[in-house]
Design a protein around this motif. Structure first.
Motif, PDB file in Angstrom:
ATOM      1  N   TRP A 533      35.561  50.002  39.849  1.00 33.06           N
ATOM      2  CA  TRP A 533      34.897  49.029  39.071  1.00 33.06           C
ATOM      3  C   TRP A 533      34.584  49.659  37.825  1.00 33.06           C
ATOM      4  O   TRP A 533      34.234  50.574  37.493  1.00 33.06           O
ATOM      5  CB  TRP A 533      33.372  48.894  39.802  1.00 33.06           C
ATOM      6  CG  TRP A 533      33.579  47.838  41.051  1.00 33.06           C
ATOM      7  CD1 TRP A 533      34.690  47.090  41.501  1.00 33.06           C
ATOM      8  CD2 TRP A 533      32.271  47.815  42.124  1.00 33.06           C
ATOM      9  NE1 TRP A 533      34.133  46.461  42.712  1.00 33.06           N
ATOM     10  CE2 TRP A 533      32.727  46.858  42.879  1.00 33.06           C
ATOM     11  CE3 TRP A 533      31.001  48.207  42.071  1.00 33.06           C
ATOM     12  CZ2 TRP A 533      32.102  46.456  44.053  1.00 33.06           C
ATOM     13  CZ3 TRP A 533      30.332  47.692  43.206  1.00 33.06           C
ATOM     14  CH2 TRP A 533      30.863  46.905  44.219  1.00 33.06           C
ATOM     15  N   SER A 534      34.542  48.519  36.694  1.00 29.67           N
ATOM     16  CA  SER A 534      34.128  49.100  35.365  1.00 29.67           C
ATOM     17  C   SER A 534      32.751  48.847  35.310  1.00 29.67           C
ATOM     18  O   SER A 534      32.002  48.354  36.273  1.00 29.67           O
ATOM     19  CB  SER A 534      34.780  47.838  34.277  1.00 29.67           C
ATOM     20  OG  SER A 534      34.341  46.604  34.640  1.00 29.67           O
ATOM     21  N   GLN A 535      32.079  49.309  34.121  1.00 27.54           N
ATOM     22  CA  GLN A 535      30.686  49.190  33.914  1.00 27.54           C
ATOM     23  C   GLN A 535      30.329  47.674  33.931  1.00 27.54           C
ATOM     24  O   GLN A 535      29.251  47.416  34.235  1.00 27.54           O
ATOM     25  CB  GLN A 535      30.447  49.888  32.624  1.00 27.54           C
ATOM     26  CG  GLN A 535      28.762  49.852  32.184  1.00 27.54           C
ATOM     27  CD  GLN A 535      28.239  50.572  33.421  1.00 27.54           C
ATOM     28  OE1 GLN A 535      28.347  51.641  33.766  1.00 27.54           O
ATOM     29  NE2 GLN A 535      27.089  49.977  33.932  1.00 27.54           N
ATOM     30  N   GLU A 536      31.129  47.034  33.178  1.00 28.08           N
ATOM     31  CA  GLU A 536      30.831  45.463  33.344  1.00 28.08           C
ATOM     32  C   GLU A 536      30.702  44.790  34.725  1.00 28.08           C
ATOM     33  O   GLU A 536      29.743  44.342  35.115  1.00 28.08           O
ATOM     34  CB  GLU A 536      31.953  44.643  32.632  1.00 28.08           C
ATOM     35  CG  GLU A 536      31.756  43.214  32.481  1.00 28.08           C
ATOM     36  CD  GLU A 536      33.106  42.487  31.732  1.00 28.08           C
ATOM     37  OE1 GLU A 536      32.764  41.249  31.623  1.00 28.08           O
ATOM     38  OE2 GLU A 536      33.807  43.061  31.411  1.00 28.08           O
TER      39      GLU A 536
END
Length: 582
Positions: A533-536
């Motif tokens: 997962w990305s931070q977004e």
């Protein structure tokens, strides 16, 4: 740690989607990933059929994760003299307890309070005696659970000190069983995948495909994680979508098939120390039945039975529902429960099977049992509805028999002899419980919890911790669970989102007042590393779940279903289903 076919990893899911949409096609495509669809997939795969199963939400995200969490014969059905139905369910209860899922399904004693000392005790004793006798017949004479036992008022209150003195003149203790319903579904799907079934959650059927002769020959599916559309060709399609049965049937361009109405049942959850008792309670009410069921850290109390006409994806408990359960529980509890005692509530929809809809083609067939029905909706498409959690294996067998038709006898069901993942070697693992507790410095309660969740796969938990001791640390805001359990939810059990973990794997949604929100950031940290997962994405997962928690609390302040359901909107789901117009 070696990844096997039974591990519902994101990578294995992607492979399954590729395989089910290849040129070879599948023998059976199952639509629906609740307990019924999971059972059908396992039955088909263990008969050697190339099988695919898809679910628009998460595994067990519909009815199958919001039940009373019981494996039972249906004692109340004896009042209707429905001996066959009770016997069938008791046979399945025995198989689950002894062979199929002894790690998940646990014996549970209940008290049946008596108000009239002679007449009621006599006819209740006869009824429960028949219940015990039918269980032994189903188990071929083996005694899997203890028989009924009668208690005086004093004896009953020793087992259940918190029962009101005037609520009984005595009681009968009998046994049924309890199960974590969502974990049962996940383990059935995992077992099916281990036998070759192609399984993909968060995958929605958007169209049923027909040949020039009108036969259903497959489906168009959409991966809701990526938006990718695929085509699956199938020799037979089985609709196992519960309360969504009619909507799925209409994708085939027909109004024929099964008619299913939704009935809402809600439960409340209170802390284990709030009720002083050693057994559960079973009561009949004017609308349904009331179960007070003990678990390791909490009590589950319910249920209701009311028609439901709102969005099927987001049923919620209203203030009126909660008051109803509290009122009936407090009628027998010496120290009344209040709203402040409630850890959480949950609501689920029972698919109530209506009389079979008249078919356009009189040559189409139907198989009706006493509690579930399989019917041909169109050539190549069948639907199954009704039934209950306990008899999922029977439903799976009947659905596959129906799909195979005359060839079924040559490929009989074998699921009565198939243990679920974690069941093989469970007794040996349980015999090591004390040693594991000593070696790891754990309490007996922690080891018991791990055994009840993973069975013999507790060794996979231990292997993870041996590789990296940080996996053995408890979650900071949910110390009953280890960090390793979050990792396994993603790596083994098909969780793709925070809500999948909190609601249907670790299940903090049910046993913490904030529905696990305090533990969410630590859980996201673990899941993010595994799923990339990305931070977004992390932020979106947390905020979506936070909105869900807030909306559930708001829903519980309303008295009617429409107002309550309006609080739980699409932005409280991480991946809402595609709206279909058919």
């Amino acid at each position: 740690m070696k990844i096997s076919a039974s591990h519902l990893t994101a990578e294995n899911r992607s492979r399954a989607l590729e395989a089910m949409s290849d040129d070879e096609g599948v023998d059976i495509l199952v639509i629906g990933g609740g307990i019924t669809g999971a059972g059908i997939a396992l039955d088909a795969a263990t008969r050697g059929l190339r099988t695919a199963v898809v679910e628009a939400g998460d595994w067990a995200s519909g009815t199958s994760s919001w039940s009373s969490k019981l494996v039972h014969g249906g004692l109340r059905y004896l009042y209707n003299l429905d001996f066959h139905l009770v016997s069938e369910a008791l046979t399945e209860r025995g198989l689950l307890l002894s062979r199929i899922a002894p790690h998940l399904v646990k014996a549970q004693p209940f008290l049946w309070p008596l108000k009239m000392p002679v007449i009621e005790r006599t006819y209740s004793a006869v009824g429960i005696g028949m219940y015990d006798a039918l269980a032994r017949i189903g188990a071929r004479g083996r005694k899997i659970l203890p028989n009924q036992r009668h208690y005086t008022k004093k004896g009953a209150r020793q087992l259940f000190p918190d029962i009101k003195s005037d609520a009984l003149t005595g009681a009968i203790r009998f046994f049924d069983a309890r199960v974590d319903d969502a974990r049962l579904v996940v383990d059935v799907v995992r077992t099916a995948a281990g036998y070759g079934a192609l399984a993909a959650n968060r995958t929605q059927v958007t169209e049923l495909l027909k040949s020039s002769t009108g036969r259903v020959v497959g489906a168009r599916i959409t991966d809701l994680e990526t938006g990718t559309e695929r085509t699956v060709t199938a020799r037979h399609v089985v609709n196992a979508t519960g309360v969504w049965t009619e909507q799925t049937e209409r994708l085939g361009g027909t109004e024929a098939g099964l008619k299913v109405l939704a009935s809402k049942g809600i439960h409340i959850v209170v802390p284990r120390d709030r009720i002083n008792a050693e057994t559960g309670i079973f009561l009949r009410t004017e609308k349904s039945v009331l179960f007070i069921i003990p678990w390791q850290r909490y009590w589950v109390i319910g249920t209701t039975d009311t028609p439901y006409e709102q969005n099927y994806s987001r049923p919620v408990a209203t203030r009126e529902d909660i008051d109803y359960v509290l009122e009936h529980a407090n009628a027998i509890l010496d120290t009344p429960l209040t709203r402040d005692d409630i850890l959480s509530t949950y609501a689920g929809l029972r698919p109530l099977l209506q009389p079979v809809v008249e078919k356009e083609d009189e040559t189409q067939s139907t198989k009706v049992s006493r509690e579930h029905t399989v019917t041909e909706v169109a050539p190549g498409l069948s639907a199954i509805a009704g039934g209950k959690l306990t008899t999922y294996r029977v439903m799976g067998r009947d659905a596959v028999d129906f799909a195979l038709g005359a060839t079924a006898k040559a490929r009989p069901s074998v699921t009565q002899d198939i243990p679920l993942v974690g069941a093989e070697g469970f007794e040996a693992a349980r015999n090591r419980a004390d040693a594991i507790a000593r070696e790891r410095g754990w309490t007996a309660a922690r080891v018991d919890s791990l055994l009840e969740r993973y069975g013999s796969e507790i060794d996979d938990v231990l292997e993870l911790i041996d590789e990296d001791p940080t996996w053995g640390r408890p979650l900071e805001h949910a110390p009953a669970f280890l960090r390793a359990e979050v990792l396994l939810a993603v790596r083994y059990e098909g969780a793709l989102h925070l809500e999948d973990i909190l609601i249907r794997r670790v299940r903090l949604d049910m046993e913490q007042r904030d529905r696990g929100l305090a533990a969410a950031e630590e859980i996201i940290e673990i899941a993010a590393a595994e799923l990339g997962w990305s931070q977004e994405t992390r932020t979106k997962e947390l905020e979506t779940y936070r909105r869900r928690v807030e909306s559930m609390a708001a829903a519980e302040t309303h008295d009617d279903d429409a107002s309550a359901a309006a609080e739980v909107t699409a932005d409280t789901e991480i991946a809402p289903k595609i709206a279909l117009h058919s």
